[in-house]
Each structure stands twice: as C-alpha cells, then as structure tokens.
Design a protein around this motif. Structure first.
Motif, PDB file in Angstrom:
ATOM      1  N   ASN A 157       0.756  -1.211   0.023  1.00  0.00           N
ATOM      2  CA  ASN A 157      -0.049  -0.038  -0.178  1.00  0.00           C
ATOM      3  C   ASN A 157       0.868   1.109  -0.074  1.00  0.00           C
ATOM      4  O   ASN A 157       0.653   2.070  -0.641  1.00  0.00           O
ATOM      5  CB  ASN A 157      -0.765  -0.100   1.213  1.00  0.00           C
ATOM      6  CG  ASN A 157      -2.147  -0.798   1.078  1.00  0.00           C
ATOM      7  OD1 ASN A 157      -2.386  -1.380  -0.121  1.00  0.00           O
ATOM      8  ND2 ASN A 157      -2.853  -1.262   2.163  1.00  0.00           N
ATOM      9  N   GLU A 160       2.395   1.900  -3.419  1.00  0.00           N
ATOM     10  CA  GLU A 160       1.474   2.435  -4.212  1.00  0.00           C
ATOM     11  C   GLU A 160       0.927   3.871  -3.935  1.00  0.00           C
ATOM     12  O   GLU A 160       1.201   4.692  -4.917  1.00  0.00           O
ATOM     13  CB  GLU A 160      -0.076   1.427  -4.484  1.00  0.00           C
ATOM     14  CG  GLU A 160       0.135   0.228  -4.945  1.00  0.00           C
ATOM     15  CD  GLU A 160       0.705   0.360  -6.422  1.00  0.00           C
ATOM     16  OE1 GLU A 160       0.062   1.090  -7.214  1.00  0.00           O
ATOM     17  OE2 GLU A 160       1.479  -0.469  -6.597  1.00  0.00           O
ATOM     18  N   ALA A 161       0.887   4.257  -2.798  1.00  0.00           N
ATOM     19  CA  ALA A 161       0.699   5.537  -2.532  1.00  0.00           C
ATOM     20  C   ALA A 161       1.867   6.665  -2.873  1.00  0.00           C
ATOM     21  O   ALA A 161       1.803   7.622  -3.412  1.00  0.00           O
ATOM     22  CB  ALA A 161       0.766   5.692  -1.075  1.00  0.00           C
ATOM     23  N   LYS A 163       4.045   5.821  -5.354  1.00  0.00           N
ATOM     24  CA  LYS A 163       3.946   5.998  -6.808  1.00  0.00           C
ATOM     25  C   LYS A 163       2.845   7.336  -7.291  1.00  0.00           C
ATOM     26  O   LYS A 163       3.142   8.197  -8.114  1.00  0.00           O
ATOM     27  CB  LYS A 163       3.337   4.787  -7.606  1.00  0.00           C
ATOM     28  CG  LYS A 163       4.573   3.682  -7.547  1.00  0.00           C
ATOM     29  CD  LYS A 163       3.703   2.526  -8.060  1.00  0.00           C
ATOM     30  CE  LYS A 163       4.620   1.188  -8.136  1.00  0.00           C
ATOM     31  NZ  LYS A 163       3.845  -0.013  -8.612  1.00  0.00           N
ATOM     32  N   MET A 164       1.801   7.366  -6.341  1.00  0.00           N
ATOM     33  CA  MET A 164       0.764   8.322  -7.013  1.00  0.00           C
ATOM     34  C   MET A 164       1.478   9.559  -6.514  1.00  0.00           C
ATOM     35  O   MET A 164       0.821  10.771  -7.331  1.00  0.00           O
ATOM     36  CB  MET A 164      -0.416   8.167  -6.197  1.00  0.00           C
ATOM     37  CG  MET A 164      -1.159   6.943  -6.264  1.00  0.00           C
ATOM     38  SD  MET A 164      -1.835   6.784  -8.258  1.00  0.00           S
ATOM     39  CE  MET A 164      -2.986   8.294  -8.081  1.00  0.00           C
ATOM     40  N   CYS A 165       2.380   9.843  -5.924  1.00  0.00           N
ATOM     41  CA  CYS A 165       2.958  11.148  -5.223  1.00  0.00           C
ATOM     42  C   CYS A 165       4.225  11.310  -6.152  1.00  0.00           C
ATOM     43  O   CYS A 165       5.049  12.147  -5.765  1.00  0.00           O
ATOM     44  CB  CYS A 165       3.387  11.200  -3.884  1.00  0.00           C
ATOM     45  SG  CYS A 165       1.864  11.116  -2.934  1.00  0.00           S
ATOM     46  N   GLN A 166       4.424  10.784  -7.262  1.00  0.00           N
ATOM     47  CA  GLN A 166       5.636  10.720  -8.296  1.00  0.00           C
ATOM     48  C   GLN A 166       6.796  10.356  -7.821  1.00  0.00           C
ATOM     49  O   GLN A 166       7.861  10.897  -7.987  1.00  0.00           O
ATOM     50  CB  GLN A 166       5.529  12.175  -8.800  1.00  0.00           C
ATOM     51  CG  GLN A 166       4.205  12.407  -9.420  1.00  0.00           C
ATOM     52  CD  GLN A 166       4.067  13.875 -10.177  1.00  0.00           C
ATOM     53  OE1 GLN A 166       4.842  14.738  -9.921  1.00  0.00           O
ATOM     54  NE2 GLN A 166       3.068  14.359 -10.860  1.00  0.00           N
ATOM     55  N   GLN A 168       9.351   7.392  -7.842  1.00  0.00           N
ATOM     56  CA  GLN A 168       9.512   6.315  -8.356  1.00  0.00           C
ATOM     57  C   GLN A 168      10.052   5.037  -7.811  1.00  0.00           C
ATOM     58  O   GLN A 168      11.037   5.200  -6.989  1.00  0.00           O
ATOM     59  CB  GLN A 168      10.928   6.598  -9.490  1.00  0.00           C
ATOM     60  CG  GLN A 168      10.561   7.552 -10.249  1.00  0.00           C
ATOM     61  CD  GLN A 168      11.729   8.014 -11.229  1.00  0.00           C
ATOM     62  OE1 GLN A 168      12.784   7.362 -11.435  1.00  0.00           O
ATOM     63  NE2 GLN A 168      12.147   9.423 -11.341  1.00  0.00           N
TER      64      GLN A 168
END
Length: 170
Positions: A157, A160-161, A163-166, A168
């Motif tokens: 989780n 994934e979070a 990744k959503m905040c750019q 890498q």
C-alpha cells in the motif's frame, strides 16, 4: 552532480528486536550492497535513526504503538551490525519523518535521491514525501527490494501511495 542514498532506520529493534520481522531481516544484505554501490561511485549516503527516550510510552506515538523500541543508547537503537562500518551523515529523529533531513537536502543539489530501509509504510514513506516536498524537481526513488513494511499488505500500500505522489518505485 552526485546521487544521495537515504538509509532509513536500519536499526536492530526494527530488524530482529522488539519490532523485527523476517522481511526486515531479509533486506539487510541488499541494503548493504546498495550502500557499497553508492559509496564506490562517490555518492553521498545518509542514515536516519529512530530515536526515543525512556518516556516513549508517554508520548503520542507510544500510546498509539505501545512497543518500546529504539531507546537512545540501547542495543536496539543501534544500526544493524553489518552496516555500522559505513561512513555517512546521521540524522536522529523522534518521529517518522526528519525535518532536519529535509532542511539538509533543501540546501543541496542531487542528481537523484533514493531511499531504502524500514518501515516502508511508516518512516520510508514519510521521509520520501518530505524529501519530495523540499526538492520537487529532483527524482526521488524507493527501491522496494531494499524495504520492508510492518506487513506485506501495508508495504505494498505504501509503495502504491508513493507512486501516486510521483516517487519512482523500483
């Protein structure tokens, strides 16, 4: 321009101590290789140390997570044995993210900033987001093979979070 590696909380209590997990134990050798790679390339390495006092259980964190850990000066507070040999700057922090680390990176330029360590879902994500806030145009990376979370699900989780905040995720 150099790269920066931030090694988050690779301390005995998080590896095989009061909050240790088999997943944390499994990343130690990978983290060690990553540090060696950065230092051989002449890049900078920083370590964070979760640091609490004897009154930990009276703190907000201690009330939410009533497991005594990383009390300064105890064996559990120390960096994992195989990582102690490496030189680097150390940031003691009494909470998940290090404001001092943020201020430090803000004053420098890096080609990229990579984070590894423990726990993905608490301190790694906190420091990755903090660094991204201070240096929004610098690539921030997290090597998922060199991180472990409280649980596998919370580790995933957190990745994934990020990744959503750019950030890498490797």
């Amino acid at each position: 321009m150099r790269r920066l590696l931030i090694v988050v909380d690779m301390q005995k209590d998080f590896i095989n101590g009061s909050l240790g997990t088999p997943e944390a134990v499994s990343i130690v050798s990978k983290v060690k290789r990553k540090i060696e790679e950065y230092q051989e390339a002449g890049d900078e390495v920083i370590f964070t140390l979760d640091t609490h006092k004897e009154d930990y259980l009276d703190s907000q964190e201690g009330k939410m997570l009533p497991v005594v850990h990383c009390i300064k000066g105890t064996a559990g507070w120390e960096l994992e044995e195989s990582l102690k040999e490496f030189p680097g700057k150390y940031f003691e922090k009494n909470t998940f993210g290090s404001a001092a680390l943020g201020a430090y990176v803000k004053e420098r330029e890096y080609k990229s900033i990579e984070l590894v360590g423990l726990c993905t879902d608490i301190c790694v994500i906190s420091n990755a987001l903090l660094v991204k806030a201070f240096l929004p145009e610098t690539p921030v990376l997290v090597d998922s093979s060199c991180c472990a979370g409280v649980t596998l699900r919370s580790h995933e989780n957190a990745l994934e979070a990020m990744k959503m905040c750019q950030i890498q995720v490797l």
